[in-house]
Design an enzyme around this catalytic site. Structure first.
Site, PDB file in Angstrom:
ATOM      1  N   HIS A 188     -47.505  53.629  71.518  1.00  0.00           N
ATOM      2  CA  HIS A 188     -47.540  53.226  72.920  1.00  0.00           C
ATOM      3  C   HIS A 188     -48.802  53.660  73.626  1.00  0.00           C
ATOM      4  O   HIS A 188     -49.247  53.013  74.567  1.00  0.00           O
ATOM      5  CB  HIS A 188     -46.268  53.672  73.624  1.00  0.00           C
ATOM      6  CG  HIS A 188     -45.166  52.822  73.134  1.00  0.00           C
ATOM      7  ND1 HIS A 188     -44.522  53.105  71.960  1.00  0.00           N
ATOM      8  CD2 HIS A 188     -44.723  51.622  73.561  1.00  0.00           C
ATOM      9  CE1 HIS A 188     -43.681  52.130  71.724  1.00  0.00           C
ATOM     10  NE2 HIS A 188     -43.780  51.222  72.670  1.00  0.00           N
ATOM     11  N   ARG A 296     -42.855  38.891  63.090  1.00  0.00           N
ATOM     12  CA  ARG A 296     -42.666  39.305  61.692  1.00  0.00           C
ATOM     13  C   ARG A 296     -41.361  40.101  61.604  1.00  0.00           C
ATOM     14  O   ARG A 296     -41.354  41.323  61.749  1.00  0.00           O
ATOM     15  CB  ARG A 296     -43.845  40.147  61.223  1.00  0.00           C
ATOM     16  CG  ARG A 296     -45.142  39.357  61.027  1.00  0.00           C
ATOM     17  CD  ARG A 296     -46.268  40.286  60.574  1.00  0.00           C
ATOM     18  NE  ARG A 296     -47.367  39.575  59.955  1.00  0.00           N
ATOM     19  CZ  ARG A 296     -48.504  39.267  60.567  1.00  0.00           C
ATOM     20  NH1 ARG A 296     -48.691  39.588  61.826  1.00  0.00           N
ATOM     21  NH2 ARG A 296     -49.475  38.629  59.918  1.00  0.00           N
ATOM     22  N   ARG A 332     -40.098  34.527  62.102  1.00  0.00           N
ATOM     23  CA  ARG A 332     -40.212  34.272  60.667  1.00  0.00           C
ATOM     24  C   ARG A 332     -39.134  35.067  59.948  1.00  0.00           C
ATOM     25  O   ARG A 332     -38.928  36.245  60.239  1.00  0.00           O
ATOM     26  CB  ARG A 332     -41.584  34.713  60.169  1.00  0.00           C
ATOM     27  CG  ARG A 332     -41.697  34.612  58.661  1.00  0.00           C
ATOM     28  CD  ARG A 332     -43.064  34.934  58.180  1.00  0.00           C
ATOM     29  NE  ARG A 332     -43.315  36.362  58.186  1.00  0.00           N
ATOM     30  CZ  ARG A 332     -44.500  36.877  57.897  1.00  0.00           C
ATOM     31  NH1 ARG A 332     -45.521  36.089  57.609  1.00  0.00           N
ATOM     32  NH2 ARG A 332     -44.684  38.175  57.894  1.00  0.00           N
ATOM     33  N   GLU A 431     -48.689  28.867  53.118  1.00  0.00           N
ATOM     34  CA  GLU A 431     -49.481  30.024  52.704  1.00  0.00           C
ATOM     35  C   GLU A 431     -49.623  30.116  51.196  1.00  0.00           C
ATOM     36  O   GLU A 431     -50.114  31.101  50.670  1.00  0.00           O
ATOM     37  CB  GLU A 431     -48.934  31.323  53.304  1.00  0.00           C
ATOM     38  CG  GLU A 431     -47.476  31.591  53.087  1.00  0.00           C
ATOM     39  CD  GLU A 431     -47.000  32.880  53.776  1.00  0.00           C
ATOM     40  OE1 GLU A 431     -47.823  33.662  54.265  1.00  0.00           O
ATOM     41  OE2 GLU A 431     -45.773  33.092  53.784  1.00  0.00           O
ATOM     42  N   ASN A 454     -53.771  34.455  55.685  1.00  0.00           N
ATOM     43  CA  ASN A 454     -53.961  35.706  54.943  1.00  0.00           C
ATOM     44  C   ASN A 454     -53.517  35.509  53.486  1.00  0.00           C
ATOM     45  O   ASN A 454     -54.237  35.842  52.546  1.00  0.00           O
ATOM     46  CB  ASN A 454     -53.145  36.848  55.573  1.00  0.00           C
ATOM     47  CG  ASN A 454     -53.372  36.965  57.062  1.00  0.00           C
ATOM     48  OD1 ASN A 454     -54.403  36.519  57.560  1.00  0.00           O
ATOM     49  ND2 ASN A 454     -52.435  37.536  57.775  1.00  0.00           N
ATOM     50  N   ASP A 455     -52.329  34.949  53.327  1.00  0.00           N
ATOM     51  CA  ASP A 455     -51.856  34.713  51.964  1.00  0.00           C
ATOM     52  C   ASP A 455     -52.489  33.473  51.346  1.00  0.00           C
ATOM     53  O   ASP A 455     -52.749  33.452  50.143  1.00  0.00           O
ATOM     54  CB  ASP A 455     -50.325  34.601  51.943  1.00  0.00           C
ATOM     55  CG  ASP A 455     -49.681  35.974  51.921  1.00  0.00           C
ATOM     56  OD1 ASP A 455     -50.142  36.820  51.127  1.00  0.00           O
ATOM     57  OD2 ASP A 455     -48.763  36.217  52.716  1.00  0.00           O
ATOM     58  N   ARG A 465     -55.082  40.641  48.466  1.00  0.00           N
ATOM     59  CA  ARG A 465     -55.451  41.006  49.836  1.00  0.00           C
ATOM     60  C   ARG A 465     -55.409  42.511  50.085  1.00  0.00           C
ATOM     61  O   ARG A 465     -55.884  43.012  51.089  1.00  0.00           O
ATOM     62  CB  ARG A 465     -54.577  40.257  50.863  1.00  0.00           C
ATOM     63  CG  ARG A 465     -53.121  40.567  50.812  1.00  0.00           C
ATOM     64  CD  ARG A 465     -52.290  39.608  51.663  1.00  0.00           C
ATOM     65  NE  ARG A 465     -52.097  40.038  53.031  1.00  0.00           N
ATOM     66  CZ  ARG A 465     -51.248  39.479  53.883  1.00  0.00           C
ATOM     67  NH1 ARG A 465     -50.526  38.431  53.514  1.00  0.00           N
ATOM     68  NH2 ARG A 465     -51.104  39.923  55.097  1.00  0.00           N
ATOM     69  N   CYS A 502     -51.206  30.924  61.943  1.00  0.00           N
ATOM     70  CA  CYS A 502     -50.813  32.243  62.442  1.00  0.00           C
ATOM     71  C   CYS A 502     -51.438  33.371  61.629  1.00  0.00           C
ATOM     72  O   CYS A 502     -51.198  34.535  61.909  1.00  0.00           O
ATOM     73  CB  CYS A 502     -49.299  32.379  62.479  1.00  0.00           C
ATOM     74  SG  CYS A 502     -48.532  32.265  60.857  1.00  0.00           S
TER      75      CYS A 502
HETATM   76  C1  PEP Z   1     -50.316  35.124  56.472  1.00  0.00           C
HETATM   77  O1  PEP Z   1     -50.090  35.276  55.264  1.00  0.00           O
HETATM   78  O2  PEP Z   1     -51.358  34.616  56.917  1.00  0.00           O
HETATM   79  C2  PEP Z   1     -49.334  35.582  57.455  1.00  0.00           C
HETATM   80  C3  PEP Z   1     -49.449  35.308  58.737  1.00  0.00           C
HETATM   81  O3  PEP Z   1     -48.303  36.344  57.015  1.00  0.00           O
HETATM   82  P1  PEP Z   1     -48.447  37.900  56.610  1.00  0.00           P
HETATM   83  O4  PEP Z   1     -49.825  38.357  56.989  1.00  0.00           O
HETATM   84  O5  PEP Z   1     -47.377  38.608  57.355  1.00  0.00           O
HETATM   85  O6  PEP Z   1     -48.210  37.845  55.151  1.00  0.00           O
HETATM   86 MG    MG Z   2     -48.109  35.781  54.584  1.00  0.00          MG
END
Ligand code: PEP
Ligand code: MG
Length: 553
Positions: A188, A296, A332, A431, A454-455, A465, A502
Site C-alpha cells: 500500500h 488475474r 480471467r 497467447e 507475454n506468453d 519468460r 492485455c
Molecule cells: C500474457 O501472457 O500476456 C498475460 C497477460 O498473462 P500472464 O502474464 O498472466 O501470463
Molecule cells: Mg499468460
C-alpha cells in the site's frame, strides 16, 4: 556516495534531505489468523472507542469553533458506522483470515482511493475523512499514538516499511519521496506513492537504515530504483534536470483524465487496466481506466492456503464488479502452473512446467475446481458488466469443453433459482501461436479475444519468460508476434468480435499505432500506464500513410 538498488514503484525523481521514520510501535502488518471471531470482537471494541473519542472531539469543537465546523466530526462518526465500509472490513477478516488492523487499513485505503477518483469535489474530499477514521480505528486497535517525522522541510522518508495509516498521517507537502527496506510493488505504500505521485523505491535491503542519518542528502530515482546517499554535484544536477522534465510530462498527462481515447482522425479505442487484487481498484479508478481488461484471478488462489470457496470467490468478484460501477470487468479464470505454483494443488513435478499442466489444462483436468470458479463468476455477473476470459487456449475442443461446462453451470444456477447475467461475455486469451493460427475457428465460438503477449512471445520465440539469460533472443517486437496478432485481429473482426491486448506489450507506446492499424479495439495495461497510452492514442493520425514502425530485427 552510497548507492542502493531497490525497486522503483513510482517513476519520478527527488533530491533532498533524508528523514528516518520514527515509529511509536505502530506497524500495520498483514497477519493470518484462524480466530476471526475474536478479530471481529476487537474491531467492534475499537470502533466503540473511536466513536467515543470523536464524540469528545465533536463537543470540544462545538464549544471552540462552532456547529458548522464541528459537523465534520459528526460525519466521521457516521463513517465509522457506515455499512459498506464495515461490510468490507468484516468480509476481509472473515474471507482472508487477516487481522483487524490490516483489514481496516486496507479497506480505508480502498475507500479513500475510490472517493478521490470521483468526479464530484465533495465526494473527493471524503477521501481524507475515510483515511482519518481508519487511522483512528487502527490506533484504537493497537492502543498506540501516531508516527512522527521531525522535519519542517519536505524530506525523503526512509523506513523499514510503512503501513497505510502511517503513510496517510504524514503531511504530504512535506514528503519528497519514500524509500523502504521492504515492501512489494503492490504494497500500500507503493500504491499510495503512485497515487500521490510521490517517487518511491522499495526493497533497498535491511542494512540501509543503519547506514544513513537524518539530514543526509540523497537522490531517489523511482524509474531505475536507484537510491544514492551523499551524491556528488554531477549526480544532483542530472537528477534535478530529469525531475523537471518528468514533472512537465506528468502534468500534461494528468490533464488527460476524463478525456476520450481517440485518435486525431476520430478512431476510438478502450483503454482498460490489469489488476491482480481488489486492492488495486483504487489505482484503476484514479488513473481513469475505462474498465478492467484483465483480473488475474489466480492471485486469489496463490494468497490462500487452501482452495478459495465458491462464496469467498463470489464476494470478491462481486466487490470488483460493484466497485467498477457498470464498467467492463474481465476476470480471467485460474492461470495456475508454470511460474505460479500453489502447494495445495499438489501438482506433480514437471520437466517443462511452462509447457505442462497450466491454466486451462489444469481446469479441464480438475473440473471440480473450475466449476466452483465458474459458479462464483456467474453468480457475481448480475452485479456489474462481467466478461469471463479463458487462458492458454490451443485447441477448438478445449473451448468446446469450456463452453459446455459454462452451460452446465448456468443450468445448475437456474435450477437452484440463482440469478446470473445471460449476456456475460465469454472470451479467450490468444497467447499460444496455435490459438492465433486457428483464430478463424475460435472466433465464432466466443465474444472476444484478448492477446496475452507475454506468453505469446514466450511460445512463439521459444524463449522462457522466466530466464533473463535469453533476453537478447527475446525480441518482443518480433515480426512473427506482430503477424500473429494481426491474424487474430482480422479473424475476430471477420466474425464481428472485438479484440484487445492485455500483455505487457499493450503499454509499449512505440507499437500503439501498429495495434490501431491492425484494428485492435482495446488495450489493457497497468493502471499507471493508462494515461500514457491515452496520450499516445490521441497523437496518432491513421490518415497518415507513413507509419513509424519500431525496429525490426
Ligand atoms: C500474457 O501472457 O500476456 C498475460 C497477460 O498473462 P500472464 O502474464 O498472466 O501470463
Ligand atoms: Mg499468460
Amino acid at each position: 556516495m552510497l548507492k542502493y538498488q531497490g525497486k522503483g514503484v513510482y517513476g519520478a525523481v527527488a533530491v533532498g534531505k533524508i528523514s528516518v521514520f520514527k515509529r511509536q510501535d505502530v506497524q500495520v502488518r498483514r497477519e493470518k489468523t484462524e480466530d476471526t471471531a475474536s478479530e471481529l470482537k476487537r474491531l467492534e471494541n475499537a470502533k466503540a472507542a473511536a466513536i467515543e473519542q470523536l464524540q469528545e472531539i465533536y463537543e470540544k469543537a462545538l464549544r471552540e469553533v462552532g456547529e458548522a465546523n464541528a459537523a465534520i466530526f459528526e460525519i466521521h462518526m457516521m463513517m465509522v458506522e457506515d455499512e459498506d465500509y464495515n461490510d468490507a472490513i468484516t468480509e476481509m477478516i472473515t474471507t482472508q483470515n487477516v487481522n483487524a488492523e490490516y483489514a481496516v487499513a486496507i479497506t480505508g485505503d480502498n475507500f479513500a482511493e475510490m472517493f478521490s477518483a470521483m468526479d464530484d469535489a465533495y465526494m473527493q474530499a471524503r477521501s481524507a475523512d475515510v483515511k482519518d477514521i481508519s487511522n483512528r480505528i487502527i490506533s484504537c486497535l493497537t492502543n498506540c499514538g501516531s508516527a512522527e517525522t521531525q522535519s519542517d522541510e519536505p524530506v525523503i522518508i526512509c523506513a523499514d516499511d510503512l503501513a497505510p495509516s502511517e503513510t496517510v498521517t504524514l503531511d504530504k507537502d512535506k514528503v519528497l519521496a519514500f524509500v523502504t527496506a521492504h515492501g512489494s510493488s503492490n504494497s500500500h505504500t507503493a500504491i499510495l506513492a503512485r497515487n500521490m505521485n510521490i517517487p518511491a523505491i522499495i526493497g533497498v535491503g535491511e542494512t540501509f537504515l543503519s547506514e544513513i542519518s537524518d539530514g543526509d542528502t540523497a537522490v531517489v530515482n523511482g524509474f531505475t530504483g536507484e537510491f544514492i546517499v551523499h551524491p556528488d554535484e554531477q549526480t544532483i544536477n542530472n537528477a534535478e534536470k530529469k525531475r523537471e522534465e518528468e514533472q512537465e510530462k506528468k502534468a500534461l498527462l494528468q490533464k488527460l483524465k476524463g478525456k476520450e481515447n481517440i485518435t486525431l482522425d476520430g478512431r476510438k479505442i478502450n483503454i482498460y487496466a490489469n489488476i491482480g487484487s481488489v486492492d488495486n481498484i483504487g489505482a484503476v479508478l484514479l488513473n481513469d481506466a475505462g474498465g478492467i481488461g484483465l483480473f488475474r484471478s489466480e492471485f486469489l488462489y496463490l494468497e490462500n492456503t487452501d482452495y478459495p470457496s465458491e462464496d469467498e470467490q463470489f464476494r470478491i468478484y462481486k466487490r470488483v464488479l460493484e466497485s467498477m460501477a457498470g464498467k467492463k470487468v474481465i476476470i480471467r479464470t485460474l492461470d495456475i502452473g508454470a511460474d505460479k505454483q500453489c502447494d495445495y494443488f499438489h501438482m506433480p513435478k514437471e520437466e517443462n512446467p511452462a509447457l505442462g499442466i497450466r491454466a486451462i489444462r489444469l481446469c479441464l483436468n480438475r473440473p471440480e475446481v473450475f466449476r466452483t470458479q465458474l459458479r462464483a463468476l456467474f453468480r457475481a455477473s448480475v452485479f456489474g458488466n462481467l466478461g469471463i476470459m479463458f487462458p492458454m487456449i490451443a485447441n477448438v475442443w478445449e473451448l468446446k469443453e469450456i463452453l459446455a461446462l459454462c452451460n452446465e453451470v448456468k443450468a445448475e444456477l437456474r435450477k437452484d433459482g440463482i440469478e446470473y447475467a445471460e449476456d456475460t461475455e465469454l472470451g479467450i486469451m490468444i497467447e499460444t501461436p496455435a490459438a492465433a493460427l486457428i483464430s478463424d475457428r475460435l472466433a465464432p465460438m466466443v465474444d472476444f479475444f484478448s492477446v496475452g503477449t507475454n506468453d505469446l512471445t514466450q511460445y512463439t520465440l521459444a524463449c522462457d519468460r522466466q530466464n533473463p539469460a535469453i533476453d537478447r533472443f527475446c525480441d518482443v517486437h518480433h515480426e512473427a508476434i506482430l503477424r500473429l496478432i494481426e491474424m487474430a485481429a482480422e479473424n475476430a473482426h471477420k466474425h464481428g468480435k472485438w479484440i484487445g491486448i492485455c500483455g505487457e506489450l499493450a503499454a509499449d507506446t512505440s507499437l500503439t499505432e501498429t495495434f490501431l492499424r491492425m484494428g485492435i479495439d482495446e488495450l489493457s495495461v497497468s493502471p499507471a500506464f493508462v494515461l500514457k497510452v491515452r496520450n499516445a492514442v490521441r497523437n496518432i493520425d491513421l490518415r497518415c500513410v507513413f507509419q513509424q514502425l519500431p525496429d525490426q530485427v
